[in-house]
Write a protein that holds these residues in place. Structure first.
Motif, short mmCIF file in Angstrom:
data_model
loop_
_atom_site.label_atom_id
_atom_site.label_comp_id
_atom_site.label_asym_id
_atom_site.label_seq_id
_atom_site.Cartn_x
_atom_site.Cartn_y
_atom_site.Cartn_z
N GLN A 90 0.85 -1.19 0.00
CA GLN A 90 0.00 0.00 0.00
C GLN A 90 0.89 1.24 0.00
O GLN A 90 1.87 1.29 0.74
N TYR A 91 0.54 2.24 -0.80
CA TYR A 91 1.34 3.46 -0.83
C TYR A 91 1.18 4.21 0.50
O TYR A 91 0.17 4.11 1.18
N ASP A 93 1.69 8.12 2.61
CA ASP A 93 1.57 9.54 2.32
C ASP A 93 2.86 10.07 1.70
O ASP A 93 2.84 10.89 0.78
N ARG A 96 2.87 9.10 -1.94
CA ARG A 96 1.97 9.96 -2.69
C ARG A 96 2.56 11.36 -2.88
O ARG A 96 2.52 11.93 -3.97
N TRP A 121 0.21 1.63 -8.57
CA TRP A 121 -0.59 2.78 -8.18
C TRP A 121 -0.35 3.93 -9.15
O TRP A 121 0.73 4.06 -9.70
N LEU A 123 -1.09 8.28 -9.38
CA LEU A 123 -1.49 9.50 -8.70
C LEU A 123 -2.69 10.11 -9.40
O LEU A 123 -2.72 10.21 -10.63
N THR A 124 -3.70 10.54 -8.63
CA THR A 124 -4.85 11.22 -9.22
C THR A 124 -4.46 12.64 -9.60
O THR A 124 -3.48 13.19 -9.10
N ARG A 127 -3.90 15.05 -6.86
CA ARG A 127 -2.82 14.62 -5.95
C ARG A 127 -3.32 14.21 -4.56
O ARG A 127 -2.55 14.08 -3.64
N SER A 128 -4.61 13.97 -4.43
CA SER A 128 -5.17 13.65 -3.12
C SER A 128 -4.98 12.18 -2.74
O SER A 128 -5.03 11.83 -1.56
N ARG A 129 -4.79 11.33 -3.74
CA ARG A 129 -4.65 9.89 -3.48
C ARG A 129 -3.99 9.22 -4.69
O ARG A 129 -3.80 9.85 -5.73
N MET A 130 -3.70 7.95 -4.51
CA MET A 130 -3.22 7.13 -5.62
C MET A 130 -4.24 6.01 -5.81
O MET A 130 -4.66 5.37 -4.84
N ASP A 131 -4.63 5.80 -7.04
CA ASP A 131 -5.59 4.74 -7.34
C ASP A 131 -4.86 3.47 -7.75
O ASP A 131 -3.81 3.54 -8.40
#
Length: 140
Positions: A90-91, A93, A96, A121, A123-124, A127-131
């Motif tokens: 899992q990434y 913070d 990210r 993963w 980056l959206t 930049r709020s999360r990684m999908d």
């Protein structure tokens, strides 16, 4: 988007992660951005003197040279990979915050010295999360 990874490249990535355990390892995913295919990986050296078990660092100069060498051979930079020793794929913070847009970020979980799980993963835009990104293994 699906990241297509050559079985041989994934085997090399896993071997690097296992050899580096209990420290994080880091490297480059190289291949084609047109087909989003990884044909090989290039291992980098984790230069982190402290916290190498949960962080990595690569100097900008070494990263640039490695990327230029891959590009000189006709390969494109598809993304980057690193390991999480005794931690999920899992990434974080930190991951990210240091990610670039339009790149794939593969994280391999190494439990007790053996590659256990591999996830990719992206980056959206905000930049709020990684999908999570699907990974398809291919021959080659």
């Amino acid at each position: 988007m699906t990241l297509r990874v050559a079985r041989s490249a994934l085997a090399t990535l896993h071997a690097h992660a296992e050899e580096g355990f209990p420290h994080e390892v880091v490297g480059i995913l190289a291949g084609s951005r047109t087909t989003w295919q990884v044909s090989e990986v290039a291992a980098l050296r984790n230069e982190r003197a402290d916290s190498a078990h949960n962080r990595y660092q690569v100097s900008g100069l070494l990263l640039m040279r490695a990327e230029q060498a891959l590009e000189a051979r006709g390969l494109e930079i598809v993304g980057y990979y690193h390991s999480h020793p005794d931690h999920p794929a899992q990434y974080s913070d930190f991951d990210r915050d240091h990610a670039l847009p339009n790149m794939s970020y593969v994280i391999v979980s190494v439990l007790g010295g053996a590659a256990a799980d591999t996830m990719s993963w992206r980056l959206t835009d905000d930049r709020s999360r990684m999908d999570p990104e699907a990974v398809e293994l291919i021959d080659g």
